[in-house]
Design an enzyme around this catalytic site. Sequence first.
Site, PDB file in Angstrom:
ATOM      1  N   ARG A 134      75.696 120.873  11.341  1.00 54.09           N
ATOM      2  CA  ARG A 134      76.346 121.156  10.065  1.00 54.09           C
ATOM      3  C   ARG A 134      77.849 120.953  10.230  1.00 54.09           C
ATOM      4  NH1 ARG A 134      75.473 121.473   4.732  1.00 54.09           N
ATOM      5  NH2 ARG A 134      76.083 123.423   3.770  1.00 54.09           N
ATOM      6  N   THR A 410      71.818 114.649  -0.678  1.00 56.29           N
ATOM      7  CA  THR A 410      71.246 115.112   0.581  1.00 56.29           C
ATOM      8  C   THR A 410      69.990 114.270   0.710  1.00 56.29           C
ATOM      9  OG1 THR A 410      72.118 117.351   0.350  1.00 56.29           O
ATOM     10  CG2 THR A 410      70.226 117.120   1.826  1.00 56.29           C
ATOM     11  N   ASN A 430      76.792 116.388   0.959  1.00 56.86           N
ATOM     12  CA  ASN A 430      76.767 117.365  -0.133  1.00 56.86           C
ATOM     13  C   ASN A 430      76.492 116.648  -1.449  1.00 56.86           C
ATOM     14  OD1 ASN A 430      76.640 119.832  -1.292  1.00 56.86           O
ATOM     15  ND2 ASN A 430      78.824 120.006  -1.673  1.00 56.86           N
ATOM     16  N   ASP A 452      80.119 124.097  -0.235  1.00 58.27           N
ATOM     17  CA  ASP A 452      78.973 124.979   0.054  1.00 58.27           C
ATOM     18  C   ASP A 452      79.411 126.357   0.561  1.00 58.27           C
ATOM     19  OD1 ASP A 452      76.850 123.535  -0.858  1.00 58.27           O
ATOM     20  OD2 ASP A 452      76.279 122.697   1.076  1.00 58.27           O
ATOM     21  N   SER A 481      73.872 126.458   4.109  1.00 57.47           N
ATOM     22  CA  SER A 481      73.145 125.294   3.598  1.00 57.47           C
ATOM     23  C   SER A 481      71.793 125.720   3.039  1.00 57.47           C
ATOM     24  CB  SER A 481      72.923 124.304   4.740  1.00 57.47           C
ATOM     25  OG  SER A 481      72.086 123.248   4.321  1.00 57.47           O
ATOM     26  N   SER A 482      71.285 124.895   2.135  1.00 57.01           N
ATOM     27  CA  SER A 482      69.898 125.102   1.664  1.00 57.01           C
ATOM     28  C   SER A 482      68.932 124.168   2.382  1.00 57.01           C
ATOM     29  CB  SER A 482      69.809 124.830   0.161  1.00 57.01           C
ATOM     30  OG  SER A 482      70.581 125.756  -0.541  1.00 57.01           O
ATOM     31  N   GLY A 503      69.925 120.244  -3.323  1.00 55.58           N
ATOM     32  CA  GLY A 503      70.771 121.436  -3.433  1.00 55.58           C
ATOM     33  C   GLY A 503      69.911 122.687  -3.341  1.00 55.58           C
TER      34      GLY A 503
HETATM   35  N1  GLY Z   1      74.946 120.385   0.755  1.00 51.46           N
HETATM   36  C1  GLY Z   1      73.675 120.873   0.406  1.00 51.46           C
HETATM   37  C2  GLY Z   1      73.173 121.883   1.369  1.00 51.46           C
HETATM   38  O1  GLY Z   1      73.463 121.828   2.539  1.00 51.46           O
HETATM   39  O2  GLY Z   1      72.494 122.785   0.974  1.00 51.46           O
END
Ligand code: GLY
Length: 602
Positions: A134, A410, A430, A452, A481-482, A503
């Site tokens: 990340r 993503t 993102n 984020d 992050s998701s 997202g």
């Molecule tokens: N940028 C989307 C995520 O990491 O959730």
Amino acid sequence: MVFYIGNYMNKTFSALYASAVPQLFSTFATKKHREMFRLVHVLVLSLFGVAVSMQLNAATTGAIHGSNGMVASRSMIASRAGVEVMKAGGNAIDGAVATAFALAVTHPSAGNLGGGGLMVIRLANGNIVTNDHREKAPAAAHRDMYLDAQGDVVKGLSTDTHLATGVPGSVAGLLDVLDAHGDLEREKVLAPAIALARDGFPLSFDLAAAFKRRLEAFSKHPATFKKFTRDNGTPLQEGDVWKQPDLAKTLVRIAEQGRDGFYKGKTADLLVAEMKANNGIITHQDLVDYQSVWREPVHGTYRGHDIYGMAPPSSGGVLVVQMLNMLEPYDIGAAGFGSASNVHKMIEAERRAYADRARHLGDPDYYEVPMAMLASKDYAKKRFADFNPARANRSTEIDPGNFDKESMETTHLSSMDIAGNMVAYTTTLNLSYGIKMIATGTGFLLNNEMDDFSSKPNTPNSFGLIGGEANAIQPGKRMLSSMSPTIVTKDGKPLLVTGSPGGSTIITTVFQVIVNVIDHAMNVADAVAAPRFHHQWQPDRVIYENRGLSPDTVRILQDKGHQQMSAWVFGGGIGDANSIMYVGEELQGKSDPRNDGGAAGF
Ligand code: GLY
């Protein structure tokens, strides 16, 4: 007749041979021996004419079938790049890394060198490892960097400017993963991506149209406008061969020098010069300091299956486990796919899990995340104790805490080989094309991952997600992050690799694919194609794919109190869950029909 007998023998041999491969494979301890065995294995398959696939047999399940290796991603060209290196002796990890680098070339809205990613890997010996690459906040970042003098969020600062860019992690992570678990040399794995960038590839309708839609945004930055147009201004058309010479040179530097080809030397100089010229804050020191992190996976169980996901800074792994834990006491399969009672339960599980996300989740290196509690069955039981089958809770009852349009960006790829290596990889800039500006001279786009973070407590980000202290900005911290790359096994054997972009909808997409496979016994094609819905606690609203819920189901749900329900109107649908299943002795892959990707196998 001869054909049928030949075909039968071929299949019988193939089945026997394939079932023996994982055992044979695991007897080779060294990377070199494994590589030699794999080459022999591919030769054997080719000699017996079983090196088939791509589209063959697809009619049986709607999936792509393979007997040796498989990649499913958002770009067929990139999936083929992964398969190419697997055919050359690589394992599923080599295939995933080759595909990831190729996606930076063929799917530039999300595939990247300038972003970050999260990878969950099951090794052929059954071990599960995860790599977190990340992005990180630069050293000069600070908590209130996106606020004005009145303490209000300055619109666009965390999405459209060089200040929005986190220190990129993808290159470090992919190289670390390759080094630790790949079977091939770096140069071999990067070769397809370099060739695609240098020699170009014909643009699909999808890609040419996407570039055209963004011409105005690209035109604000000369080097970006040049990259995404022909002759520095003419829109690119479907079928045009698109070459990216600067990106090819950056990829060559990475292939030749490893991480120093990105985090030091010419690439780093160009990136830092881009920052300096545009009020960005990433420095040489930030780049040199960047390291990927090997983390323990999140582990849960669901009806006798093992679920492995990514730990924080992903919120995805733990939320998927939480939601499955909340569902487990109910017979979801018997109630039937899409039934109002199932949808109601799943919405209520989603509502509670997303409320916990906002309260508890952030970078574990900076904030104590109560992981054991959140992932436990006991906690799920307590959290779901106020579930009412007849009535929807209000989100304010769950946790008193906006929702703009979603971005489909993503991207997720799945990779698997017959030896039992499995890779779930989600990677991102993102928002679509990140800040929509490249680092001049490098050919790669800059991310806007800083959005984020929670720029201001209880103020929604671009995905409408709310955060607090756990996800506040701090120098060197990773933003929440998701992304939810996920691996499912049964009795210690491979079953499913999945994940998605989208997202905040990533997590609910992955949750629903798993429920489709385990509760509704769907094959991978049906599980991925089945309609989806989404609730994320705040705003208190259900979205569902157009025609994904029948009008009478919607009415039943509204009668239960789900007052705000709306059909999804953006893009192809919710998520893009390119997935692979291990079925018997074969691999079945499916790229999500909502988008123009592809699964390739052999
Ligand atoms: N940028 C989307 C995520 O990491 O959730």
